[in-house]
Design an enzyme around this catalytic site. Structure first.
Site, PDB file in Angstrom:
ATOM      1  N   LYS A  62       0.745  -1.218   0.186  1.00  0.00           N
ATOM      2  CA  LYS A  62       0.139  -0.067   0.078  1.00  0.00           C
ATOM      3  C   LYS A  62       1.026   1.319   0.041  1.00  0.00           C
ATOM      4  O   LYS A  62       1.783   1.433   1.192  1.00  0.00           O
ATOM      5  CB  LYS A  62      -1.080   0.003   1.197  1.00  0.00           C
ATOM      6  CG  LYS A  62      -1.985   1.176   1.070  1.00  0.00           C
ATOM      7  CD  LYS A  62      -2.769   1.384   2.375  1.00  0.00           C
ATOM      8  CE  LYS A  62      -1.775   2.647   3.080  1.00  0.00           C
ATOM      9  NZ  LYS A  62      -1.789   3.958   2.302  1.00  0.00           N
ATOM     10  N   GLU A 100      10.485   0.701  10.349  1.00  0.00           N
ATOM     11  CA  GLU A 100      11.708   1.795  10.114  1.00  0.00           C
ATOM     12  C   GLU A 100      10.728   3.051  10.170  1.00  0.00           C
ATOM     13  O   GLU A 100       9.759   3.368   9.528  1.00  0.00           O
ATOM     14  CB  GLU A 100      12.093   1.481   8.478  1.00  0.00           C
ATOM     15  CG  GLU A 100      13.405   2.360   8.357  1.00  0.00           C
ATOM     16  CD  GLU A 100      13.270   3.729   7.928  1.00  0.00           C
ATOM     17  OE1 GLU A 100      13.130   4.765   8.611  1.00  0.00           O
ATOM     18  OE2 GLU A 100      13.271   3.929   6.578  1.00  0.00           O
ATOM     19  N   CYS A 114      13.281  10.488   7.100  1.00  0.00           N
ATOM     20  CA  CYS A 114      13.197   9.920   8.512  1.00  0.00           C
ATOM     21  C   CYS A 114      14.489  10.165   9.084  1.00  0.00           C
ATOM     22  O   CYS A 114      14.814  10.242  10.254  1.00  0.00           O
ATOM     23  CB  CYS A 114      12.797   8.576   8.300  1.00  0.00           C
ATOM     24  SG  CYS A 114      13.677   7.548   7.002  1.00  0.00           S
ATOM     25  N   GLU A 166       9.914  15.307  15.815  1.00  0.00           N
ATOM     26  CA  GLU A 166      10.623  14.914  14.552  1.00  0.00           C
ATOM     27  C   GLU A 166       9.511  16.055  13.947  1.00  0.00           C
ATOM     28  O   GLU A 166       8.475  15.971  13.797  1.00  0.00           O
ATOM     29  CB  GLU A 166      10.299  13.583  14.165  1.00  0.00           C
ATOM     30  CG  GLU A 166      10.723  13.440  12.837  1.00  0.00           C
ATOM     31  CD  GLU A 166      10.360  12.192  12.158  1.00  0.00           C
ATOM     32  OE1 GLU A 166       9.534  11.520  12.476  1.00  0.00           O
ATOM     33  OE2 GLU A 166      11.225  11.558  11.468  1.00  0.00           O
TER      34      GLU A 166
HETATM   35  P1  ADP Z   1       3.927   9.887   7.665  1.00  0.00           P
HETATM   36  O1  ADP Z   1       4.329  10.525   8.741  1.00  0.00           O
HETATM   37  O2  ADP Z   1       5.238   9.658   6.899  1.00  0.00           O
HETATM   38  O3  ADP Z   1       3.031  10.220   6.891  1.00  0.00           O
HETATM   39  P2  ADP Z   1       2.422   7.730   8.776  1.00  0.00           P
HETATM   40  O4  ADP Z   1       2.821   6.678   9.659  1.00  0.00           O
HETATM   41  O5  ADP Z   1       1.310   8.577   8.912  1.00  0.00           O
HETATM   42  O6  ADP Z   1       3.724   8.441   8.213  1.00  0.00           O
HETATM   43  O7  ADP Z   1       2.312   7.165   7.295  1.00  0.00           O
HETATM   44  C1  ADP Z   1       2.742   5.881   6.318  1.00  0.00           C
HETATM   45  C2  ADP Z   1       1.958   5.067   6.073  1.00  0.00           C
HETATM   46  O8  ADP Z   1       1.294   4.301   6.866  1.00  0.00           O
HETATM   47  C3  ADP Z   1       0.861   5.532   5.057  1.00  0.00           C
HETATM   48  O9  ADP Z   1       0.906   4.699   3.884  1.00  0.00           O
HETATM   49  C4  ADP Z   1      -0.346   5.527   5.739  1.00  0.00           C
HETATM   50  O10 ADP Z   1      -1.303   5.296   4.853  1.00  0.00           O
HETATM   51  C5  ADP Z   1      -0.080   4.136   6.483  1.00  0.00           C
HETATM   52  N1  ADP Z   1      -1.036   4.313   7.600  1.00  0.00           N
HETATM   53  C6  ADP Z   1      -1.449   5.306   8.422  1.00  0.00           C
HETATM   54  N2  ADP Z   1      -2.268   4.823   9.709  1.00  0.00           N
HETATM   55  C7  ADP Z   1      -2.203   3.561   9.293  1.00  0.00           C
HETATM   56  C8  ADP Z   1      -2.603   2.350  10.344  1.00  0.00           C
HETATM   57  N3  ADP Z   1      -3.356   2.783  11.413  1.00  0.00           N
HETATM   58  N4  ADP Z   1      -2.369   1.139  10.129  1.00  0.00           N
HETATM   59  C9  ADP Z   1      -1.675   0.989   8.759  1.00  0.00           C
HETATM   60  N5  ADP Z   1      -1.201   1.806   7.965  1.00  0.00           N
HETATM   61  C10 ADP Z   1      -1.512   3.025   8.382  1.00  0.00           C
END
Ligand code: ADP
Length: 789
Positions: free
Chosen positions: A191, A265, A299, A396
């Site tokens: 995804k 990560e 990151c 961050e």
């Molecule tokens: P960033 O701060 O880099 O946006 P996120 O952790 O919000 O990081 O998002 C990274 C990925 O995790 C994206 O693909 C997002 O759609 C997905 N994501 C966000 N919430 C969830 C969740 N509860 N479970 C699984 N994937 C998630």
């Protein structure tokens, strides 16, 4: 004056726009509307959201927001494709990876332009970093596929991998996830992040064109809920996630007890240390790369500048002068340094953080000059006058904001550098090789760059310590994260141990006499339990055979404190650790009859063989102590990367009930051999075999605090250990429910866990005499060092 004349006058860069035509043509050819790619076919678009160009706000395409049913269909396709894909010879899988790499390279400009339009990053970066590194990742892993059987004998892939990636390096993160998974024989459902799905969808076409078998790669687009559906799907064998620590913790919770493999990560707040003897101009250029590469949305961004006080003023002046030359603008312009942030919400988030930081006393410098009025642009910023507690120092930011602090001595630099919950990367600049190589091992980070920064290569592992996650991507460690030993995949539930019924209802006063009560062992001293209670230990016939202390939270806390103060064990020469372990084995040998009798009294089984196996096991790990080495990688640039094997730190070990002495000897010796300190909870049913061990430890020169033994109720002691922020790793041998509890409780500091989940681990097997355990007791730090011409 015409434009060219003006440029001659100002000697400034002229505009050098990259044409978006081909990317637009590709989007148009798809009708600018996408479904998912499942089982080799595009699905009809469902409910969609808009993918916009963050530099202009212009909509690029409609992306389908994946439902749980979409995820289910993709997992089913991946499952169906798994037997054939994993059954291919390694070199056959390698051929596909190689073909993918070639196609990415062939269409690199299209990928680069599309990435820049979707994400906002400067074309210079997508063209010169993201896309070449993605291609390199597939090339490199084509080779791993080919050599898998030789390099990872008796290993098998997990099965179906669910992979969730962020928006900062969309294609590169896809490559980091898909290349090793496929090389190992897994099939995947990936995804992409909701802001940046387009290059993943273009990648699908590459997979189609190289004839990748249907279902091997499935892409389901969507938001967080789609990711959550993938994490929670019962037929996914491993989750690989890159993103925020916040979501990483949610995923750790969600996967607890499921037996799914997990690599995370996560975020960072990486220090960028400049010593007074550094080549300052190079360090300034490095800093530009560290914090303004990809608008700081990295990151491992070097977002915390730590500069030695003696050069602080001079260095900050140079940084400001350089900042004034950074060009912020249209990311498709080849002479732009800083493009657009990914989305307006990010811009707002960063502005809010800045406001908080300023309210707490921070001073912000931004250079003069214009930035585009429309689109998600921010000026580069330098923040000074901050204490370690300032929001901008601890949080961050994930944007073009550098926070500067000063230090006086190298010790202070290390202390400040490590003063963070994160541990992804660190950079240090010094012309003094002794200083640089003295500091690098002291930095608690998965990657350390010396006199360079943000260097990446497929052959070099990348990943974090502490709350930056666990697992590595790239290199041998990254490959290992997509494979399991065959025997581990075939583990069966452990048979229940016979239940012992006490011969008579226990009266607390009916003990064997005071001298039979085994003490606990904390900080090199025998310790009575804080609770003031003891617990009886019964033999198989239900007769009382002794008593041990009823340890509680306080005993665990004391033990962790002592273990942390003994961490210099990890930097003791491996040769010396080996000597201590040999001595331990010898001393156990002298007392073998006594230990055998103790085992028999508690388990009813002949203990002689188990003692013999335990001695042999300790010898085995003594032998390993100075042999489980790192490696030196030769990435395709003027550097080497030393992959250093480091201990986890403090490991909490809850030992198995069956083979109580052998289990403890194996787990303890492997942890100690690699330089960890241990808080050990012996088997609840046969703890006396282990409490006797402290006498052996005392006579074997094991330094105080390196091993601590707390007896009592395994589950409640395990919970305290798993929740403790001073514990870096947790090994739990016990029931499935206990394992779930440990994994859940580990979330606070994201400690690494290894749990038996009620499965039968046969400690007599030679699987437990070597690198299986050593890899669990260690983490790899990659130290990049300039090298050669
Ligand atoms: P960033 O701060 O880099 O946006 P996120 O952790 O919000 O990081 O998002 C990274 C990925 O995790 C994206 O693909 C997002 O759609 C997905 N994501 C966000 N919430 C969830 C969740 N509860 N479970 C699984 N994937 C998630």
């Amino acid at each position: 004056m015409n434009k060219i004349m003006q440029i001659f006058d100002s000697l400034d860069y002229g505009p050098a726009p990259e044409a978006p035509d081909q990317a637009i043509a590709w989007l148009d050819s798809k009708g600018r509307k996408f479904g998912h790619f499942i089982n080799g076919l595009w699905t009809e678009p469902g409910q969609t959201f808009s993918a916009d160009n963050p530099a202009t706000g212009a909509p690029l395409a409609d992306i389908t927001n994946g439902t749980a049913a979409d995820v289910d269909a993709a997992v089913k396709a991946a499952r169906a494709a798994f037997p054939a894909w994993s059954g291919l010879k390694g070199y056959q899988r390698g051929k596909y990876l190689y073909a993918i790499a070639r196609m990415i390279q062939k269409h690199s400009r299209l990928f680069a332009v599309l990435e820049t339009m979707d994400n906002g990053k400067p074309i210079r970066e997508s063209r010169d970093a993201d896309i070449p590194l993605a291609a390199r990742h597939f090339y490199h892993h084509a080779g791993w596929a080919t050599h898998l059987e030789r390099e990872f004998p008796d290993h098998v892939p997990y099965g179906v991998c669910g992979q969730i990636i962020p928006w900062n390096f969309p294609l590169l993160m896809l490559a980091w996830k898909i290349a090793p998974a496929l090389a190992a024989g897994n099939t995947v459902v990936l995804k992409p992040a909701e802001f940046t799905s387009l290059t993943a969808l273009l990648f699908v076409e590459i997979c189609e064109r190289v004839g990748l078998p249907k279902g091997v790669v499935n892409i389901v687009t969507g938001e967080g809920d789609t990711g959550a559906a993938l994490v929670n799907h019962s037929d996914v064998d491993k989750i690989a996630f890159t993103g925020s620590t916040e979501v990483g913790k949610i995923i750790r919770q969600a996967t607890a007890g499921t037996g799914k493999g997990l690599s995370l990560e996560l975020g960072g707040k990486s220090p960028y240390i400049v010593f007074e003897d550094a080549d300052l101009d190079s360090a300034v250029e490095g800093l530009v790369e560290a914090i303004w590469f990809n608008q700081g949305q990295v990151c491992c961004a070097g977002s915390r500048l730590l500069v030695q006080e003696s050069i602080e003023e001079r260095f900050i002046a140079k940084v400001k002068a350089r900042m004034a030359k950074l060009r912020v603008g249209d990311p498709l312009d080849k002479s732009v340094d800083i493009g657009a942030l990914v989305a307006q919400v990010q811009v707002e988030r960063i502005r809010d953080l800045m406001k908080r930081g300023v309210a707490e006393g921070a001073v912000v410098y931004e250079p003069d000059g214009d930035i585009p009025g429309e689109g998600c642009f921010l000026k580069p910023a330098l923040v000074t006058n901050v204490s370690p507690a300032n929001t901008l120092v601890s949080e961050e930011i994930f944007g073009p904001v550098l926070v500067a602090m000063s230090f006086r001595t190298p010790e202070e630099a290390v202390q400040l550098a490590n003063n963070t919950k994160y541990g992804l990367a660190a950079t240090l600049w010094s012309e003094n090789i002794n200083l640089a190589l003295d500091i690098a091992p002291k930095l608690k980070a998965g990657v350390v760059w010396i006199n360079g920064t943000n260097q990446f290569d497929a052959a070099v592992g990348f990943g974090g310590y502490k709350e930056s996650g666990f697992g590595r991507e790239g290199g041998r460690e990254g490959m290992a994260n997509y494979l399991k030993p065959k025997w581990e995949k075939a583990l069966k539930p452990a048979p229940a141990l016979p239940v012992v019924t006490p011969a008579a209802s226990p009266n607390p006063l009916d003990s064997h006499g005071l001298d039979q009560t085994a003490k606990m062992y904390i900080g090199g001293k025998q310790a009575r339990p804080d609770s003031g209670y003891n617990r009886p230990v019964f033999g198989p016939d239900g007769k009382l055979v002794g008593e041990v202390g009823e340890g509680n939270r306080k005993d665990i806390r004391n033990s962790v404190e002592k273990a942390r103060s003994a961490l210099s064990w990890g930097t003791t020469a491996a040769h010396s650790r080996a000597q201590v372990l040999y001595f331990l084995a010898e001393n156990l040998d002298y007392r073998r009859d006594e230990f055998a009798a103790r085992l028999k009294a508690q388990t009813g089984l002949d203990g002689a063989e188990e003692v013999e196996q335990s001695i042999e096991r300790i010898f085995a790990f003594a032998g390993w102590a100075d042999k489980y080495d790192g490696a030196v990688h030769n990435p395709p640039m003027r550097a080497i990367a030393a992959a250093m094997v480091e201990p986890l730190g403090v490991i909490g070990i809850v030992a198995p009930d069956s083979k109580p002495l052998l289990g403890v000897s194996t787990l303890l010796a492997s942890a100690l051999a690699m330089g960890n300190c241990v808080v050990l909870v012996p088997s609840q049913t046969a703890p006396l075999s282990v409490t006797d061990l402290y006498q052996v430890l005392e006579t074997s020169d094991v330094p105080a605090g390196v091993v601590n033994i707390v007896t009592g109720d395994s589950l409640s002691l395990a919970k305290t250990l798993a929740e403790h922020d001073g514990v870096d790793g947790m090994w739990f041998f016990g029931s499935a429910e206990g394992s779930t509890m440990v994994e859940r409780a580990s979330v606070s500091n994201l400690k690494q866990t290894w749990t038996s989940r009620g499965l039968e681990y046969d400690f007599t097997s030679s699987h437990f005499a070597g690198d299986y355990l050593l890899s669990k007791a260690t983490q790899v730090k990659n130290v990049w060092i300039p090298y050669g011409a």
